[in-house]
Design a protein around this motif. Structure first.
Motif, PDB file in Angstrom:
ATOM      1  N   ILE A   1       8.168  -6.342   3.832  1.00 20.95           N
ATOM      2  CA  ILE A   1       7.269  -5.182   3.834  1.00 20.95           C
ATOM      3  C   ILE A   1       8.026  -3.945   4.319  1.00 20.95           C
ATOM      4  N   ASP A   2       7.775  -2.836   3.666  1.00 18.77           N
ATOM      5  CA  ASP A   2       8.410  -1.573   4.047  1.00 18.77           C
ATOM      6  C   ASP A   2       7.565  -0.900   5.130  1.00 18.77           C
TER       7      ASP A   2
ATOM      8  N   ASP B   1       0.833  -1.201   0.000  1.00 18.57           N
ATOM      9  CA  ASP B   1       0.000   0.000   0.000  1.00 18.57           C
ATOM     10  C   ASP B   1       0.873   1.259   0.000  1.00 18.57           C
ATOM     11  N   ALA B   2       0.334   2.335  -0.565  1.00 24.58           N
ATOM     12  CA  ALA B   2       1.076   3.595  -0.620  1.00 24.58           C
ATOM     13  C   ALA B   2       1.236   4.237   0.750  1.00 24.58           C
ATOM     14  N   ASP B   3       0.348   3.892   1.683  1.00 22.58           N
ATOM     15  CA  ASP B   3       0.384   4.529   3.004  1.00 22.58           C
ATOM     16  C   ASP B   3       1.205   3.689   3.984  1.00 22.58           C
ATOM     17  N   PRO B   4       2.187   4.297   4.684  1.00 17.59           N
ATOM     18  CA  PRO B   4       3.036   3.510   5.600  1.00 17.59           C
ATOM     19  C   PRO B   4       2.265   2.919   6.784  1.00 17.59           C
ATOM     20  N   ALA B   5       1.214   3.606   7.263  1.00 17.97           N
ATOM     21  CA  ALA B   5       0.453   3.062   8.398  1.00 17.97           C
ATOM     22  C   ALA B   5      -0.264   1.781   8.000  1.00 17.97           C
ATOM     23  N   VAL B   6      -0.745   1.714   6.757  1.00 21.62           N
ATOM     24  CA  VAL B   6      -1.407   0.502   6.271  1.00 21.62           C
ATOM     25  C   VAL B   6      -0.389  -0.624   6.164  1.00 21.62           C
ATOM     26  N   ARG B   7       0.772  -0.322   5.591  1.00 21.68           N
ATOM     27  CA  ARG B   7       1.810  -1.356   5.453  1.00 21.68           C
ATOM     28  C   ARG B   7       2.257  -1.863   6.825  1.00 21.68           C
TER      29      ARG B   7
ATOM     30  N   ARG C   1       0.485  -1.886   9.620  1.00 24.90           N
ATOM     31  CA  ARG C   1      -0.588  -2.683  10.243  1.00 24.90           C
ATOM     32  C   ARG C   1      -0.628  -4.093   9.656  1.00 24.90           C
ATOM     33  N   ILE C   2      -0.509  -4.226   8.352  1.00 22.66           N
ATOM     34  CA  ILE C   2      -0.572  -5.569   7.748  1.00 22.66           C
ATOM     35  C   ILE C   2       0.692  -6.365   8.064  1.00 22.66           C
ATOM     36  N   SER C   3       1.794  -5.674   8.367  1.00 24.84           N
ATOM     37  CA  SER C   3       3.065  -6.376   8.601  1.00 24.84           C
ATOM     38  C   SER C   3       3.047  -7.243   9.852  1.00 24.84           C
ATOM     39  N   VAL C   4       2.084  -7.017  10.763  1.00 23.25           N
ATOM     40  CA  VAL C   4       1.991  -7.857  11.966  1.00 23.25           C
ATOM     41  C   VAL C   4       0.830  -8.842  11.862  1.00 23.25           C
ATOM     42  N   HIS C   5       0.282  -9.016  10.664  1.00 25.88           N
ATOM     43  CA  HIS C   5      -0.841  -9.946  10.489  1.00 25.88           C
ATOM     44  C   HIS C   5      -0.402 -11.361  10.856  1.00 25.88           C
ATOM     45  N   PRO C   6      -1.215 -12.085  11.624  1.00 28.23           N
ATOM     46  CA  PRO C   6      -0.785 -13.407  12.102  1.00 28.23           C
ATOM     47  C   PRO C   6      -0.581 -14.446  10.996  1.00 28.23           C
ATOM     48  N   ALA C   7      -1.156 -14.228   9.816  1.00 29.64           N
ATOM     49  CA  ALA C   7      -1.022 -15.218   8.744  1.00 29.64           C
ATOM     50  C   ALA C   7       0.295 -15.091   7.984  1.00 29.64           C
TER      51      ALA C   7
END
Length: 496
Positions: free
Chosen positions: A307-308, A284-290, A292-298
């Motif tokens: 992930i940046d 995603d272009a937004d760092p907060a979105v990236r 948040r997804i970077s700690v996804h349990p899957a």
């Protein structure tokens, strides 16, 4: 009497120098029972307030407090976090509403020793007006939570709704069919959020707390979802439904591509995301979105590292007071061994983390990991606690000094530090020389001055000066270097 008694701040503001000095004496560890009883009998409301609210008390003094003729004095004791709550509970049937209200309100945050005996809580629930219950829920012992749903008193059963989400389905069903109409109605109010038709009927058409609650936690019908998608009332509406567990998966997929990054960030926290959706959010272009997804349990560790994400240290790292039983040991171990600092921070917050992981995270490269470990683990080593204090400058920094292993030896050298909070470290050490303590008692920083005024190595000459100082008399009066003879002389000088 007015239902608006003077606040504690106003009482203290009105106190003159002799009263402030004696308020300090009330906290002095050398003050014996006879001194405390004489202070309790004095005319100053400020002295009685400090005495009854801000320290533990011997039983003879407690007996005098709970039978004191002044209701304000008794009310101060009702919120005392230092005494055994069973002593505060003696006020449960007090004749004055203010005393009962303060007992129900209980100690402020941090709560100290706050859990009242179960029979006292039951007495409050069955005899007090609802308006007087204050923050009673914080004072209910955990063991009582399991007995309240089936308690013979309807008002007690009704209070079980405070923990509605923790009740078993059987307990919830029993309350929904309770023989008492008020209990049934309150159960229905908690349960009806799970009825999509009710949510549809009750959803306000304006931004407000009720709309926020229903969009985030209520069962969403297709009609409600369509309305929110077509014409959101507020800019947060889409983010609210994005986190709602009842949201249909096709709508979740739609919101994963929403132009608002806050909506996409909320979606990134959902466990139901497909691999394709996770991949899209990971770039995603937004760092907060990236992030948040970077700690996804899957995700695998390899996927996370690709992930940046952005992790800062400009947030509060404090003590969470969450019991170890709330953590999964296996998950904490996985998180502690992760390459992702946010997952290691979650592990560092676990007070039950085993010694090998405590040792590992004590030297972690991330400040947040180290400070959270220091703040939350009872066996955090002394070196980690001191280093964390020196490096971390955010809120709750000083609470690190209250952790079990915080070192108090050999801190006198910090008296020269430019940072006033670091200078205060010197006053935690019993070895700090009297000359240094005297100098710090005139420090430009008020917290440093206050700590120095209570330090036991303050010189007798300087201590005498501070007993006559408008700002620091109450700190000096509490100084443990004052012998009982001086305390007796100070008390003998009071009027009243």
């Amino acid at each position: 009497m007015s239902h608006h008694p003077r606040t504690a701040e106003a009482i203290w503001q009105d106190a003159d120098l002799p009263a402030r000095r004696l308020a300090g004496v009330a906290l002095n560890p050398n003050a014996g029972t006879d001194v405390l009883l004489r202070l309790l009998a004095c005319d100053s409301a400020a002295v009685r307030m400090v005495l009854c609210r801000d320290r533990d008390l011997p039983e003879e003094v407690v007996n005098a407090v709970v039978t004191h003729p002044d209701h304000r004095t008794r009310s101060f004791f009702g919120a005392n976090p230092h005494v055994d709550p069973a002593q505060r509970a003696r006020l449960v049937d007090d004749a004055h509403w203010l005393v009962r209200a303060w007992l129900a309100q209980g100690p402020g945050f941090p709560h100290g020793r706050s859990e009242l005996p179960e029979h006292t809580v039951v007495r409050i629930l069955t005899t007090y007006d609802n308006d007087d219950l204050g923050t009673l829920y914080r004072q209910v012992p955990k063991s009582a939570r399991w007995t309240f749903p089936s308690h013979p008193e309807p008002k007690v059963r009704a209070f079980a709704f405070t923990w509605w989400s923790e009740l078993t389905p059987r307990e919830q069903a029993a309350l929904l069919a309770d023989p008492d109409e008020d209990v049934r109605e309150r159960a229905l109010r908690h349960d009806r959020d799970l009825d999509p038709e009710y949510v549809e009927r009750a959803l306000p058409d304006r931004s407000c707390h009720a709309r926020t609650h229903l969009l985030m936690h209520g069962a969403l019908s297709h009609r409600v979802v369509e309305q929110v998608l077509a014409a959101p009332v507020g800019r947060e509406d889409l983010a609210m439904i994005a986190g709602n567990p009842s949201l249909p998966l096709d709508v979740l997929a739609l919101l994963a591509r929403d132009p608002d990054p806050h909506v996409r960030e909320t979606v990134a926290g959902r466990t139901e995301l497909t691999a394709e959706q996770r991949q899209a959010l990971a770039t995603d272009a937004d760092p907060a979105v990236r992030t948040r997804i970077s700690v996804h349990p899957a995700l695998t560790e390899e996927e996370r590292s690709a992930i940046d994400y952005q992790v800062g240290s400009d947030e509060t790292f404090g003590h969470f007071d969450i019991p170890a039983s709330m953590y999964d040991p296996a998950r904490s171990r996985r998180h502690a061994l992760s390459g992702h600092p946010l997952l290691r921070r979650r592990a560092a917050s676990d007070p039950g983390l085993p010694p090998d992981l405590v040792a590992l995270l004590s030297s972690d490269s991330d400040l947040g990991v180290r400070v959270l470990l220091a703040q939350n683990h009872p066996q955090a080593p002394a070196e980690l606690l001191l280093d964390s204090f020196l490096e971390y400058t955010g809120r709750e920094r000083w609470s690190l000094t209250t952790r079990p292993n915080f070192p108090t030896e050999d801190l006198a050298g910090y008296a020269e530090a430019a940072d006033p909070m670091v200078r205060r470290l010197a006053l935690l050490s019993p070895q700090t020389p009297p000359g240094t303590v005297d100098r710090l008692s005139a420090d430009p920083d008020p917290d440093v001055r206050a700590d120095a005024a209570r330090h036991p190595r303050l010189s007798r000459r300087r201590l005498g000066e501070l007993l006559d100082d408008e700002e620091l008399a109450h700190r000096a009066g509490a100084n443990p270097a004052l012998p009982a003879s001086v305390l007796n002389r100070l008390v003998a000088s009071l009027a009243g």
